[in-house]
Design a protein around this motif. Structure first.
Motif, short mmCIF file in Angstrom:
data_model
loop_
_atom_site.label_atom_id
_atom_site.label_comp_id
_atom_site.label_asym_id
_atom_site.label_seq_id
_atom_site.Cartn_x
_atom_site.Cartn_y
_atom_site.Cartn_z
N PHE A 206 -44.80 -31.32 -25.37
CA PHE A 206 -43.31 -31.48 -24.79
C PHE A 206 -43.91 -31.58 -23.54
CE2 PHE A 206 -42.87 -29.18 -28.95
CZ PHE A 206 -41.31 -30.28 -29.10
N ILE A 207 -43.32 -32.25 -22.09
CA ILE A 207 -43.40 -32.85 -21.17
C ILE A 207 -42.28 -31.86 -20.24
CG2 ILE A 207 -44.11 -34.16 -19.25
CD1 ILE A 207 -46.37 -34.33 -21.74
N GLY A 208 -42.55 -30.57 -20.01
CA GLY A 208 -41.75 -29.84 -18.90
C GLY A 208 -40.85 -28.46 -19.69
N GLY A 209 -40.76 -27.62 -19.02
CA GLY A 209 -40.94 -26.23 -19.51
C GLY A 209 -39.70 -26.09 -19.17
N GLY A 210 -38.42 -26.83 -19.32
CA GLY A 210 -37.23 -26.29 -19.12
C GLY A 210 -36.64 -25.96 -20.10
N PRO A 211 -35.23 -25.48 -20.68
CA PRO A 211 -34.67 -24.75 -21.98
C PRO A 211 -34.52 -26.26 -22.35
CG PRO A 211 -32.78 -25.57 -20.26
CD PRO A 211 -34.30 -25.11 -19.70
N ALA A 212 -34.76 -28.11 -22.67
CA ALA A 212 -34.40 -28.67 -23.64
C ALA A 212 -35.77 -28.11 -24.49
CB ALA A 212 -34.53 -29.48 -23.05
N GLY B 158 -44.85 -26.45 -12.77
CA GLY B 158 -45.01 -25.19 -12.02
C GLY B 158 -45.33 -24.06 -12.49
N ALA B 159 -46.24 -23.53 -11.76
CA ALA B 159 -47.22 -22.05 -11.54
C ALA B 159 -47.51 -20.88 -12.71
CB ALA B 159 -47.63 -20.94 -10.15
N ALA B 160 -45.92 -20.96 -13.26
CA ALA B 160 -45.53 -20.48 -14.45
C ALA B 160 -43.81 -20.79 -14.98
CB ALA B 160 -45.00 -19.00 -13.93
N ILE B 161 -44.06 -21.01 -15.95
CA ILE B 161 -42.60 -21.15 -16.63
C ILE B 161 -41.44 -20.79 -16.55
CG2 ILE B 161 -41.59 -21.10 -19.07
CD1 ILE B 161 -43.27 -23.34 -19.12
N GLY B 162 -41.01 -20.96 -15.77
CA GLY B 162 -38.95 -20.68 -14.91
C GLY B 162 -39.51 -20.98 -13.30
N CYS C 179 -35.89 -19.44 -19.05
CA CYS C 179 -36.99 -20.53 -18.88
C CYS C 179 -37.85 -19.17 -19.57
CB CYS C 179 -37.22 -21.08 -18.62
SG CYS C 179 -35.76 -22.43 -17.93
N ARG C 180 -38.59 -18.34 -18.93
CA ARG C 180 -39.82 -17.14 -19.04
C ARG C 180 -39.16 -16.54 -19.89
NH1 ARG C 180 -38.17 -15.66 -13.56
NH2 ARG C 180 -37.35 -14.01 -13.74
N TRP C 181 -38.05 -16.33 -20.01
CA TRP C 181 -38.21 -15.37 -22.02
C TRP C 181 -38.10 -16.18 -23.28
CZ3 TRP C 181 -34.31 -15.98 -26.12
CH2 TRP C 181 -34.56 -14.84 -26.90
N LEU C 182 -37.60 -17.56 -22.98
CA LEU C 182 -37.37 -18.62 -23.72
C LEU C 182 -40.04 -19.01 -23.86
CD1 LEU C 182 -35.15 -21.08 -23.35
CD2 LEU C 182 -35.16 -20.16 -25.39
N GLY C 183 -40.04 -18.79 -22.63
CA GLY C 183 -41.75 -19.08 -23.19
C GLY C 183 -42.09 -17.84 -23.47
N LYS D 128 -41.29 -16.34 -26.13
CA LYS D 128 -40.68 -16.66 -27.49
C LYS D 128 -41.75 -17.96 -28.06
CE LYS D 128 -37.78 -13.49 -28.04
NZ LYS D 128 -37.77 -11.99 -29.07
N ALA D 129 -41.91 -18.49 -27.17
CA ALA D 129 -42.70 -19.67 -27.53
C ALA D 129 -43.95 -19.32 -28.23
CB ALA D 129 -42.52 -20.79 -26.73
N GLU D 130 -44.73 -18.78 -27.18
CA GLU D 130 -45.80 -18.43 -27.30
C GLU D 130 -46.22 -17.40 -28.36
OE1 GLU D 130 -48.39 -17.82 -23.12
OE2 GLU D 130 -46.87 -16.75 -23.04
N GLU D 131 -45.23 -16.68 -28.59
CA GLU D 131 -45.43 -15.53 -29.94
C GLU D 131 -45.28 -16.65 -30.94
OE1 GLU D 131 -41.91 -13.10 -29.70
OE2 GLU D 131 -42.66 -12.25 -27.85
N LEU D 132 -44.90 -17.65 -31.03
CA LEU D 132 -45.00 -18.31 -32.28
C LEU D 132 -46.35 -19.15 -32.75
CD1 LEU D 132 -40.75 -19.50 -32.35
CD2 LEU D 132 -41.80 -18.49 -33.96
N GLY D 133 -47.02 -19.41 -31.72
CA GLY D 133 -48.30 -20.07 -31.03
C GLY D 133 -48.38 -21.48 -30.44
N ILE D 134 -47.23 -21.61 -30.03
CA ILE D 134 -46.87 -22.49 -28.90
C ILE D 134 -48.08 -22.65 -27.38
CG2 ILE D 134 -45.57 -24.39 -28.05
CD1 ILE D 134 -43.35 -23.27 -29.15
N ASN D 135 -49.29 -23.82 -27.67
CA ASN D 135 -49.42 -23.36 -25.90
C ASN D 135 -48.97 -24.08 -24.51
OD1 ASN D 135 -52.82 -23.57 -27.92
ND2 ASN D 135 -51.54 -25.68 -28.87
N ILE D 136 -48.93 -22.45 -24.66
CA ILE D 136 -48.18 -23.11 -23.15
C ILE D 136 -49.30 -23.28 -22.19
CG2 ILE D 136 -46.48 -21.97 -21.26
CD1 ILE D 136 -44.89 -22.67 -24.32
#
Length: 555
Positions: free
Chosen positions: A13-19, A46-50, A119-123, A125-133
């Motif tokens: 995934f390219i881009g850490g927005g809500p989509a 971005g330097a951090a998600i969000g 976006c930080r909150w979703l990020g 959640k994504a990390e908790e599921l094992g997604i490489n951010i």
């Protein structure tokens, strides 16, 4: 010759927005349901998600409720709930509350949010599921397979280049991130999406994309403020400081802890080259109604972004071999409702369902991935987008024609008097004017009012940082075009449409004409207005070194 390390993933995934965050989360949910292990990565410049996420934002909760039915119990960040809508028409000194709010703008019961916090909150959640951010990594170029038509991945940008583009001692080459499926969700005017449109016919037969640029602030108010007693805490405005032929408008939303979100958007199809977007924003803030709302306040964060508002008929082909497009990168936005977060999230979730089918079938070709477009068309996203399919084009009309078209669309579910109403590219709409007629008096920003800040202070409050000794990520292809064509015809509108003071005219010694345009690229807010509106297409915006740019925390 530089060697680039290669890393393989199932999905990138390219881009850490809500989509893309919602899409990555949904993909991992589906993988868990099916007992499959997937290697999924998400990169963001971005330097951090969000940190690059900015929006109004009143959010329709339909998509987040599908993704996490108990989202409130899980700590989803809500600032306030909308308790009522206020819609005002502004003249120079007066305001008139419109008795009927358009149905698409009925927001009572919707959450008011900070997109950066969402976006930080979703990020998380994504990390908790094992997604490489991987924040701080920009996608620099698309990698194609040997057939020249299949997207194979993305190369990230080099780090540690000097201003001449030569490696410094801390140089790190970009990485080749390879994937079976790449999801481009870069937001409006994404540089990789634009690059791919130059390689593949993804925009063939589509209307030109239309854009608006918005400036937003978060303002800290005193304890005793307007919204403490107001029956509504969601305000939209029409009219001043724009004329009725120029689409745009303002918003003010109540946030938590005595803060408000305040902003103004201008459609980039405007014709007057003297229009200054930041000056327009300040005139809006100087209106008596807005002054009443922000009295005693202090701006604590500011930022800007472009929004792709053309909608249904300007959306690109949503799938190619090996890749999909999500969110505002694909012009997915409801202009009548002035909303896009819920649509972006659902587009990512539908992309995830399509990707899972493709992985199970072992086929990531365009024909398989094209099911994404059909899923979207058949969903509530497609229904909402079709209702607004001619709206932005109607807004661009002048005089009575505008209101006749809008009224017809209102009663026909979006069809109006003519379906697939034509659109004009924003870069082509400026009307030539003599440069001496462009010296319009600017709004005098009060020096002693912390609720009113000038442009450079706004850049500071965005947290924007760029390393100065690197190549400029904004490219002016030919300075002679600026000097010999743009200045005498339009007076260099880049100096007025940029909300970050990136562009500066270097005057000739005799005061007659200019010698060129100086780029203050370290001020760039990444809104990409220059890439959209430049009348000679002489400016290209690219990603700077990963991790640079704005640092939004509350926007």
């Amino acid at each position: 010759m530089t060697t680039h390390e290669s890393i393989d993933f199932d999905v990138l995934f390219i881009g850490g927005g809500p989509a893309n965050l919602a899409g990555a989360i949904r993909l991992m949910q589906l993988a868990a349901e099916k007992g499959r292990e997937l290697e999924v990565a998400l990169i963001d410049k971005g330097a951090a998600i969000g940190s690059h996420a900015i929006s109004g934002a009143v959010m329709n909760p339909v998509a987040i409720a599908e993704l996490y039915p108990d989202y409130r119990d899980q700590g989803f960040p809500v600032e306030q709930m909308v308790r009522g809508d206020g819609f005002y028409f502004l003249t120079g000194q007066r305001s008139f509350k419109v008795p009927m709010v358009p149905r698409q703008m009925h927001n009572t019961g919707f959450p008011i949010v900070s997109l950066s916090r969402v976006c930080r909150w979703l990020g998380e959640k994504a990390e908790e599921l094992g997604i490489n951010i991987f924040p701080g990594f920009d996608g620099k170029t698309i990698l194609m397979a040997g057939d020249g038509k299949t997207v194979a991945g993305v190369r990230t940008g080099d780090k540690g280049l000097d201003k001449d583009g030569k490696p410094k001692t801390n140089f790190e080459p970009g990485i080749d991130l390879m994937a079976k499926v790449t999801v481009l969700g870069e937001g409006a005017r994404g540089s990789l999406t634009k690059e791919l449109a130059g390689r593949l016919p993804i925009r063939s037969g589509r209307l030109p994309e239309l854009f608006e640029t918005g400036i937003k602030e978060v303002i800290q108010l005193p304890e005793d403020h307007f919204f403490k007693e107001s029956p509504f805490n969601d305000i939209h405005t029409l009219g001043f400081p724009l004329d009725l032929n120029t689409p745009g408008g303002g918003f003010v939303y109540e946030m938590a802890d005595n803060r408000i979100a305040l902003g103004f958007l201008v459609a980039l199809g405007y014709e007057n080259p003297a229009l200054d977007i930041y000056d327009t924003f300040m005139r809006f803030k100087g209106h008596p109604l807005i002054q009443k709302l922000i009295r005693g306040g202090k701006v604590i964060e500011q930022g800007a972004r472009a929004v792709s508002t053309g909608g249904w008929f300007s959306m690109p082909q949503l799938a190619v071999d090996g890749a999909l497009f999500t969110g505002n990168a694909a012009a997915i936005h409801s202009t009548p409702a002035i909303k896009g977060i819920h649509l972006a999230m659902k587009s990512g979730m539908l992309a995830a369902e399509t990707i899972m089918d493709a992985i199970e079938a072992g086929d990531a070709g365009r024909r398989t991935l094209a099911a994404y477009g059909q899923r979207l068309a058949d969903s509530w996203v497609g229904e909402e987008l079709r209702e607004g399919r001619n709206f932005a084009q109607a807004l661009a009309k002048k005089g009575p024609a505008k209101w006749i078209h809008l009224a017809a669309q209102h009663v026909t579910g979006g069809k109006g008097l003519r379906d697939r109403l034509p659109a004009v590219d924003d870069a082509t709409t400026l009307k030539p004017q003599r440069s001496d007629s462009l010296d319009v008096e600017k709004y005098d920003v009060p020096k002693d009012d912390p609720a009113m800040v000038d442009k450079l202070t706004g850049v500071y409050l965005s947290g924007t940082l760029h390393r100065e000794d690197q190549p400029s990520h904004i490219l002016i292809h030919d300075q002679r075009v600026c000097v010999e064509k743009c200045y005498p015809t339009y007076g260099c509108p880049c100096t007025r449409f940029c909300p970050g003071d990136v562009y500066e005219m270097e005057r000739s010694g005799d005061g007659d004409g200019i010698e060129g345009i100086k780029l203050n690229f370290t001020n760039c807010l990444h809104c990409k207005t220059c890439d959209i509106k430049d009348p000679f297409r002489n400016v290209t915006w690219t990603c700077p070194e990963g991790g640079e740019g704005p640092n939004y925390k509350q926007a």
